[in-house]
Motif scaffolding. Structure first.
Motif, PDB file in Angstrom:
ATOM      1  N   ARG A  93      -9.371 -12.136 -46.625  1.00 33.60           N
ATOM      2  CA  ARG A  93     -10.354 -13.189 -46.334  1.00 33.60           C
ATOM      3  C   ARG A  93     -10.122 -13.745 -44.928  1.00 33.60           C
ATOM      4  O   ARG A  93     -11.053 -13.934 -44.151  1.00 33.60           O
ATOM      5  CB  ARG A  93     -10.223 -14.308 -47.366  1.00 33.60           C
ATOM      6  N   THR A 140      -6.810  -5.143 -38.468  1.00 33.18           N
ATOM      7  CA  THR A 140      -7.046  -6.281 -37.568  1.00 33.18           C
ATOM      8  C   THR A 140      -5.768  -6.833 -36.946  1.00 33.18           C
ATOM      9  O   THR A 140      -5.832  -7.543 -35.954  1.00 33.18           O
ATOM     10  CB  THR A 140      -7.746  -7.422 -38.340  1.00 33.18           C
TER      11      THR A 140
ATOM     12  N   PRO B 385     -14.130 -13.779 -32.008  1.00 31.19           N
ATOM     13  CA  PRO B 385     -12.937 -13.233 -32.646  1.00 31.19           C
ATOM     14  C   PRO B 385     -13.080 -11.741 -32.886  1.00 31.19           C
ATOM     15  O   PRO B 385     -14.008 -11.312 -33.574  1.00 31.19           O
ATOM     16  CB  PRO B 385     -12.842 -14.009 -33.949  1.00 31.19           C
ATOM     17  N   ALA B 386     -12.218 -10.970 -32.217  1.00 36.76           N
ATOM     18  CA  ALA B 386     -12.241  -9.531 -32.455  1.00 36.76           C
ATOM     19  C   ALA B 386     -11.824  -9.276 -33.899  1.00 36.76           C
ATOM     20  O   ALA B 386     -11.247 -10.147 -34.540  1.00 36.76           O
ATOM     21  CB  ALA B 386     -11.263  -8.854 -31.509  1.00 36.76           C
ATOM     22  N   GLY B 387     -12.156  -8.136 -34.428  1.00 33.72           N
ATOM     23  CA  GLY B 387     -11.625  -7.753 -35.732  1.00 33.72           C
ATOM     24  C   GLY B 387     -12.481  -8.125 -36.920  1.00 33.72           C
ATOM     25  O   GLY B 387     -12.364  -7.525 -37.976  1.00 33.72           O
ATOM     26  N   VAL B 388     -13.378  -9.113 -36.738  1.00 33.92           N
ATOM     27  CA  VAL B 388     -14.216  -9.509 -37.869  1.00 33.92           C
ATOM     28  C   VAL B 388     -14.952  -8.289 -38.425  1.00 33.92           C
ATOM     29  O   VAL B 388     -14.920  -8.018 -39.627  1.00 33.92           O
ATOM     30  CB  VAL B 388     -15.227 -10.596 -37.458  1.00 33.92           C
ATOM     31  N   ALA B 390     -14.258  -5.109 -37.945  1.00 33.20           N
ATOM     32  CA  ALA B 390     -13.319  -4.123 -38.487  1.00 33.20           C
ATOM     33  C   ALA B 390     -12.951  -4.484 -39.922  1.00 33.20           C
ATOM     34  O   ALA B 390     -12.966  -3.643 -40.824  1.00 33.20           O
ATOM     35  CB  ALA B 390     -12.064  -4.084 -37.621  1.00 33.20           C
ATOM     36  N   ALA B 391     -12.666  -5.781 -40.140  1.00 35.59           N
ATOM     37  CA  ALA B 391     -12.277  -6.226 -41.481  1.00 35.59           C
ATOM     38  C   ALA B 391     -13.419  -6.017 -42.465  1.00 35.59           C
ATOM     39  O   ALA B 391     -13.227  -5.446 -43.544  1.00 35.59           O
ATOM     40  CB  ALA B 391     -11.868  -7.689 -41.437  1.00 35.59           C
ATOM     41  N   LYS B 392     -14.606  -6.442 -42.065  1.00 32.80           N
ATOM     42  CA  LYS B 392     -15.768  -6.301 -42.967  1.00 32.80           C
ATOM     43  C   LYS B 392     -15.953  -4.827 -43.344  1.00 32.80           C
ATOM     44  O   LYS B 392     -16.143  -4.487 -44.507  1.00 32.80           O
ATOM     45  CB  LYS B 392     -17.034  -6.816 -42.282  1.00 32.80           C
ATOM     46  N   ALA B 394     -13.713  -2.482 -43.374  1.00 36.09           N
ATOM     47  CA  ALA B 394     -12.636  -2.010 -44.250  1.00 36.09           C
ATOM     48  C   ALA B 394     -12.872  -2.466 -45.692  1.00 36.09           C
ATOM     49  O   ALA B 394     -12.705  -1.697 -46.636  1.00 36.09           O
ATOM     50  CB  ALA B 394     -11.300  -2.540 -43.745  1.00 36.09           C
ATOM     51  N   ILE B 395     -13.312  -3.709 -45.861  1.00 36.25           N
ATOM     52  CA  ILE B 395     -13.483  -4.256 -47.215  1.00 36.25           C
ATOM     53  C   ILE B 395     -14.737  -3.672 -47.864  1.00 36.25           C
ATOM     54  O   ILE B 395     -14.722  -3.258 -49.022  1.00 36.25           O
ATOM     55  CB  ILE B 395     -13.564  -5.794 -47.168  1.00 36.25           C
ATOM     56  N   THR B 397     -17.399  -4.876 -49.024  1.00 31.89           N
ATOM     57  CA  THR B 397     -18.123  -5.623 -50.046  1.00 31.89           C
ATOM     58  C   THR B 397     -17.860  -7.108 -49.838  1.00 31.89           C
ATOM     59  O   THR B 397     -16.801  -7.470 -49.324  1.00 31.89           O
ATOM     60  CB  THR B 397     -17.662  -5.214 -51.474  1.00 31.89           C
ATOM     61  N   PRO B 398     -18.821  -7.961 -50.179  1.00 30.98           N
ATOM     62  CA  PRO B 398     -18.560  -9.402 -50.012  1.00 30.98           C
ATOM     63  C   PRO B 398     -17.382  -9.838 -50.885  1.00 30.98           C
ATOM     64  O   PRO B 398     -17.254  -9.394 -52.033  1.00 30.98           O
ATOM     65  CB  PRO B 398     -19.867 -10.058 -50.462  1.00 30.98           C
ATOM     66  N   LEU B 399     -16.514 -10.665 -50.314  1.00 26.73           N
ATOM     67  CA  LEU B 399     -15.333 -11.120 -51.060  1.00 26.73           C
ATOM     68  C   LEU B 399     -15.710 -12.251 -52.009  1.00 26.73           C
ATOM     69  O   LEU B 399     -16.449 -13.163 -51.635  1.00 26.73           O
ATOM     70  CB  LEU B 399     -14.254 -11.599 -50.090  1.00 26.73           C
ATOM     71  N   PRO B 400     -15.233 -12.204 -53.254  1.00 31.04           N
ATOM     72  CA  PRO B 400     -15.502 -13.300 -54.176  1.00 31.04           C
ATOM     73  C   PRO B 400     -14.777 -14.567 -53.737  1.00 31.04           C
ATOM     74  O   PRO B 400     -13.673 -14.497 -53.218  1.00 31.04           O
ATOM     75  CB  PRO B 400     -14.938 -12.779 -55.505  1.00 31.04           C
ATOM     76  N   ALA B 401     -15.433 -15.712 -53.911  1.00 35.84           N
ATOM     77  CA  ALA B 401     -14.791 -16.986 -53.566  1.00 35.84           C
ATOM     78  C   ALA B 401     -13.645 -17.240 -54.541  1.00 35.84           C
ATOM     79  O   ALA B 401     -13.568 -16.619 -55.598  1.00 35.84           O
ATOM     80  CB  ALA B 401     -15.807 -18.113 -53.653  1.00 35.84           C
ATOM     81  N   ARG B 402     -12.727 -18.123 -54.147  1.00 34.43           N
ATOM     82  CA  ARG B 402     -11.640 -18.487 -55.055  1.00 34.43           C
ATOM     83  C   ARG B 402     -11.553 -20.005 -55.139  1.00 34.43           C
ATOM     84  O   ARG B 402     -10.719 -20.633 -54.478  1.00 34.43           O
ATOM     85  CB  ARG B 402     -10.322 -17.889 -54.597  1.00 34.43           C
TER      86      ARG B 402
END
Lengths: 495, 721
Positions: A93, A140, B385-388, B390-392, B394-395, B397-402
């Motif tokens: 996250r 990242t 911010p770099a990497g956003v 890249a992360a999206k 890699a994942i 799928t939308p991440l579930p909230a916690r």
């Protein structure tokens, strides 16, 4: 003039109750003791309640005559030097929010999942892919250390936060000697176990997460099946022999043989059949449950969970609560059906006897023994007849849908996933299955639904029903399918 | 509930020259004592609970200083308590969570500031705004404006916070105006240090009581003197306050004396701003900014000549002001206009009107401001911010909230399991939710609640629904909200109006969500306990409710039955269900050490936990959809045929029994079992056990104890928190 001094910026993502606050406090105190400028803050929110929380710290070497520093209270994307994550999803996250960057971030992450309610609630498998989450961090960070620190914590009987502190100390990201960290721990509560954890983390021997083991090799006797179905079929045969007898196992393999011979039946379809046919044919009834509860294999697990030390006494209490449906379905159909109708009329179906059976006590053991002993009687029971009927119908649909293509047939076979659980859950599963059959499978077989749509529609409907079995997402999906074929879905039409 | 603050209490005793180390809110507490307060009060709520929690355990210290400490039953009571400083030259401070607490206190605040104070009065509000906030997003600033209170918004470092507390009292006295100190969440929890002073004994205290004040009509917030009060605020108190602010340099002028661009910033945002300036090469980690910055540690009142003086000769000025409306920018605009200055005024044109000013937000605004005026600056990393991506990627799928959930073994969860089961049976009902832990039932897996109108307001918020809905509405309220005002606005009101509604009061014994503070119904004071054990039922019956039933929350079927009765009762009128079950956090805090001690001492202790048989679990997870306990989770089935994960009870289980109860109530499944472990069994236990095992073997069974001995498992890791 040399470059301006910059603080080392540390972001910690944890779950409430994991001791993230304590972790950041150790770091702060160690930093101050080491003569650094240090400031930290946190967003505890309802901290102990397992929600996602973050902690932020800035530390900077101090020099004589420094004016008071102005340290930040917010982590900034692109300005995090060290990221500590106690859980993979929360780490991912933060990566997604841009806090981890290639140019500077060292990520220390525990390869561990605490599943969100959303993931846990799904009727099937709602878990996110751990590898992808880990990849988000690797992709990242400047350097990513993703290790099973949690296992290390369990092995040393220490809390995870202490282990992570050790890992941080080992990384040398902060100009703080290990002894300063040790001192900070000693100043707090539960010093011994925390120190154990710290040393474990410091030694940097965190095990890499174990790779999933490959399925057992399948016997050649199942040569009539394609590779991907064999191991499943072998396991299925074993399961059924144990559940009932060799005859049932043979019937199972016979059915698979019949399908294997059908034109167009491909590996994925047969694998799916091998799996779900075995599960449905060994559908848990009271007899089976009793049988499983008496398994020797179960006892070491119980003993371990109980954390019993020599001399302690362990008792097991089973929460079994068969209602009229479960009990009467042990009778032959001729007797069971009228009895069930009576219960329906009298509104007794909700009634049920709470049996808190204790197999570690003679009476409880005897009760389970007697129930398990009814195995020979099973073929006569209503439950058995109903399961057989359902299986026949399901197999019939799979067979007929083969004409529409292996992919459709596979999706029909996969609908068996919806039928699982006990009592109300089981009933709801079957109801959802019936609706999918009535509103997608039948129309597809009747040619009312184009075959190229059918497979996808089945997949979508199944996933919807699994996502929230009690909810209305299946309604919406079926409505959408109905719209595709230009007919109102039955339920909505009825209203 | 006892949560020990030994270290904190020690730091409150520090004397002149010693170095205080701790969090912002504790620094405020120390500063109060250094300012010689006569009384302190407040109502708990994040992020300021700590102030009261620590003082409550500092009895000895307060005794020495003669400070009167009041655990107020609500913010209105706390604000009213400042009335002491209306009639007597006593310094006093109260604290609560804003914005909500200030709303509740508003009535008293108006009547406090109308006559004004003769002893310094300070209100410490935790500005619950932005990440981690749990309330409606509004600004305390509005209250300062409408009631003409002084509003302090110090830079978030301990020395400045402490300085502002001390000046706050002086300023309050110099202008006879109550002062409000606003601390954002991060400022309350910021850990730092400052050089302490000696604590001061107040001239008037319970060690040295005052004579009753003489009758002075002018001190009453009552016509006709309210009219001169209003005039006095503007004609005398406001100028006096401005004079003090200037003379004592409460606002910081940083950077070069002049330059063509300048920034005016709320004190509380300075560190965030400085970080971005440093990143842009316009400052450093010591706040040595390279362009003029006016830091407003006092955001109300503004000092026009100071603002005008700062802006004079500048081409452009940026106002960094968090939240809406843009009160400061409006005021500054007016000041510039009246001073006939044509300095370009920027603020909400380059910064967002609403929402928290996080680093990327400030960076973006700053960049726009500098660009418009052609100022050169180095790129701000937090902008892009770099990497956003890249992360999206890699994942995938939308991440579930916690969101936060009920704690493991929480006594409130069973009630919501029961409500969900009932919902599946009888269809939906209107649920009026409230503030407190139980509000977590609005999240998965319970997903219920139609409105949240405020603390203890659930029943009142259902009043109009009660008459106009096909089904009786259900209002859920915690015992915290019940004592805060639910008894009056809710129960009394509903009885008086014959509302046809159901009220469920969660009687868990504490104000839990705010940190386990005691309330009137808490167990009477053993150790630190301050409760008076006032039975909730008695209070409810006392205001005339007749249908009152008490249920034990873990008895899910019992709760369901009672709820059904309440919803189906033919007689119209209020039905109250008191759902009793002690907060599990408190229970474990007490029980764990006690049990450990008992076991070590060789006493007989029975410990229970739950488990699930993976072979029996079919992986449908319906138990989780009815429960949601953190310790009820998933694990691989270990069965080649079952590729879905099975339910699993992890080591955090406290054996509350809900799993079994739900399994029964929902006729769920037979996978659940309870393990009862008898530690240090008695002779009788052993005899029975041996006899039992003898029979077991006779029947062909194998007792658990006959297994090859396992290596003693490691202790369950319990976070030190």
């Amino acid at each position: 003039m040399n470059a301006p001094r910059e603080p080392v910026r540390i972001l910690i993502a944890a779950l409430g109750g994991e001791g993230g606050g304590v972790l950041v406090d150790w770091i702060t105190r160690a930093a101050l003791d080491a003569g650094l400028h240090a400031s930290r803050t946190s967003i505890p929110g309802v901290a102990q309640r397992t929600g996602a929380t973050t902690y932020y710290l800035e530390a900077m070497p101090a020099e004589r005559g420094d004016p008071p520093p102005v340290l930040g209270l917010n982590a900034a994307p692109g300005r995090v030097d060290v990221f500590i994550g106690t859980e993979l999803l929360e780490a991912a996250r933060r990566a997604e929010a841009g806090f981890l960057t290639r140019d500077r971030t060292l990520a220390l992450v525990a390869h561990r999942r605490a599943y969100t309610v959303t993931e846990k609630s799904e009727g099937g498998d709602g878990r996110l892919d751990e590898q992808r989450l880990a990849e988000a961090v690797r992709a990242t960070a400047r350097q990513a250390v993703i290790a099973d620190y949690d296992a290390l914590a369990r092995q040393t009987g220490a809390p995870l936060n202490a282990v992570m502190l050790g890992a941080l100390a080992a990384s040398g990201a902060l100009p703080i000697p290990p002894d300063a960290f040790r001192a900070a721990i000693r100043a707090g509560k539960a010093a011994e176990s925390n120190l154990r954890g710290f040393e474990a983390g410091l030694s940097g021997t965190a095990p890499q997460p174990a790779a999933p083991e490959a399925p057992p090799a399948a016997p050649d006797a199942l040569g009539f099946l394609p590779e991907e179905a064999r191991a499943l079929a072998a396991e299925g045969g074993k399961r059924l022999a144990d559940f009932q007898d060799a005859a049932l196992a043979d019937a199972y393999l016979g059915t698979l043989r019949r399908f294997a011979a059908m034109p167009g039946a491909d590996g994925p379809l047969l694998a799916s059949l091998a799996r779900h046919l075995a599960l449905r044919m060994s559908a848990e009834d009271v007899i089976r449950v009793a049988q499983l509860k008496l398994r020797d294999a179960r006892r070491p697990r119980l003993a371990a969970e109980s954390k019993a030390r020599p001399g302690d006494i362990v008792h097991v209490v089973e929460f079994m609560k068969p209602g009229p449906a479960e009990v009467l379905s042990l009778l032959p159909p001729a007797l069971a059906r009228p009895a069930l109708r009576l219960c329906e009329r009298r509104g007794w179906m909700g009634k049920s006897v709470a049996l808190n059976v204790s197999p570690t006590r003679p009476i409880g053991f005897l009760r389970l023994r007697l129930l398990a002993g009814l195995r020979w009687w099973r073929p006569r029971t209503l439950k058995h007849h109903e399961e057989q009927a359902w299986i026949a119908e399901w197999l019939g649909l799979v067979e007929r849908s083969l004409a529409l293509g292996a992919d459709v047939a596979r999706e029909v076979a996969e609908t068996a996933r919806l039928v699982k659980g006990y009592a109300a859950t089981d009933a709801r599963g079957r109801a959802n299955w019936r609706r999918i059959v009535a509103e997608i499978v039948q129309p597809a077989l009747a040619g009312e639904l184009p075959r190229d749509i059918a497979a996808d529609a089945l997949l979508q409907a199944r996933l919807a029903a699994q996502k929230d079995p009690e909810g209305d997402s299946l309604d919406r999906t079926l409505a959408a399918v109905a719209a595709r074929r230009g007919a109102p879905p039955r339920r909505l039409a009825a209203e | 509930m006892e949560v020990s603050f030994r270290e904190e209490i020690a730091s409150l005793r520090l004397g002149a020259g010693e170095t205080f180390r701790g969090e912002g809110i504790l620094a405020v507490t120390k500063a109060l004592l250094q300012s010689g307060v006569s009384y302190v009060g407040g109502y708990q709520g994040a992020p300021v609970s700590h102030l009261m929690d620590v003082l409550l355990q500092s009895e000895e210290l307060l005794q020495d200083l003669g400070v009167h400490l009041q655990t107020c039953t609500g913010e209105a009571a706390a604000a009213a308590m400042l009335g002491a400083s209306v009639a007597y030259p006593m310094r006093g401070a109260v604290t609560w969570k804003a914005i909500v607490g200030t709303n509740v206190a508003a009535d008293a605040l108006s009547n406090l500031s109308s006559p004004g104070v003769i002893g310094g009065a300070l209100i410490v509000v935790g500005e619950d705004y932005g990440e981690g906030a749990s309330v409606a997003q509004e600004r305390s600033h509005a209250f300062a404006l409408k009631s003409s209170l002084i509003l302090l918004d110090p830079r978030p470092d301990l020395p400045t916070i402490v300085r502002m507390v001390e000046h706050g009292f002086e300023l309050s006295e110099a202008s006879n105006t109550p002062a409000m100190l606003e601390l954002r969440i991060r400022a309350c929890h910021v850990f730092g240090s400052f050089v302490a002073k000696d604590n001061r004994k107040a001239p008037i205290s319970f060690n040295n009581p005052a004579m009753p004040a003489r009758f002075d009509y002018g001190r009453l917030a009552h016509p006709p003197v309210t009219f001169p009060h209003e005039a006095d605020k503007m004609a005398r108190r406001l100028p006096a306050a401005r004079r003090y602010i200037l003379e004592h340099g409460l606002n910081d002028l940083l950077g070069p004396p002049d330059g063509e661009l300048g920034i005016i910033v709320q004190g509380g945002l300075f560190n965030a701003l400085n970080a971005e300036l440093a990143a842009a090469g316009l400052s450093d980690a010591f706040g040595r900014v390279q362009l003029p910055v006016l830091v407003l540690n006092v955001t109300h009142p503004l000092v026009p000549e100071q603002i005008a003086g700062f802006c004079a000769g500048k081409r452009g000025v940026l106002v960094v002001e968090e939240g809406a409306p843009d009160y400061l920018e409006q005021a500054i605009g007016q000041i510039l206009r009246k001073a006939e200055l044509n300095t370009a005024l920027h603020g909400k044109d380059v910064l967002p009107m609403a929402g928290e000013y996080t680093p990327p937000v400030i960076a973006a605004g700053l960049a726009q401001f500098l660009e418009r005026h052609g100022r050169r600056w180095t790129a701000l990393p937090s902008l892009a911010p770099a990497g956003v991506q890249a992360a999206k990627a890699a994942i995938g799928t939308p991440l579930p909230a916690r969101p936060p959930t009920f704690c493991t073994g929480c006594p409130e969860r069973p009630v919501f399991s029961a409500m969900k089961l009932l919902r599946q049976e009888t269809g939906p009902v209107h649920v009026a939710a409230d503030i407190g832990c139980h509000a977590l039932a609005t999240f998965a897996p319970f997903n219920q609640g139609n409105t949240i109108l405020g603390y203890g307001m659930s029943l009142a918020s259902a009043a109009a629904v009660a008459g106009t809905n096909q089904k009786r509405p259900v209002a859920v309220m915690g015992d915290g909200g019940f004592w805060h005002n639910g008894l009056n606005t809710g129960v009394a009101g509903a009885v008086f109006n014959r509302d046809d509604a159901v009220l469920v009061v969660m009687d868990n014994g504490y104000s839990s969500a705010t940190g386990l503070q005691d309330i009137p119904s808490s167990k009477a004071g053993s150790g630190e306990g301050r409760g008076k054990a006032v039975p909730v039922e008695q209070a409810i019956r006392g205001v005339g409710a007749t249908w009152v039933k008490t249920v034990h929350t873990y008895d899910v079927r019992g709760v369901m039955r009672t709820l059904k009765d309440a919803l189906s009762d033919p007689v119209k009128g209020l039905k109250v269900i008191v759902a009793r079950g002690e907060c599990m956090l408190a229970r474990q805090k007490r029980l764990r050490p006690a049990q450990a001690k008992a076991i070590a001492a060789g006493e007989r202790v029975v410990q229970s936990r739950f488990g699930i048989d993976p072979e029996v679990c079919t992986g449908d997870h319906s138990c989780i959809r009815l429960n949601g306990c953190p310790s009820l989770t998933l694990k691989p089935s270990g069965d080649l045929l079952k590729d879905d994960p099975v339910a699993h009870v992890n080591n955090d289980c406290v054996g509350c029994g809900l799993c079994g109860e739900v399994a029964h109530a929902a006729q769920l499944c037979p996978s659940f079992y309870r393990l009862d472990v008898i530690r240090n069994p008695s002779r009788a236990d052993l005899l029975k056990h041996r006899a039992g095992n003898w029979f077991l073997r006779l029947l062909g069974g194998t007792p658990i104890s006959d297994l090859p001995p396992l290596r003693p498992p490691a202790a369950v890791p319990v976070p030190a928190e």
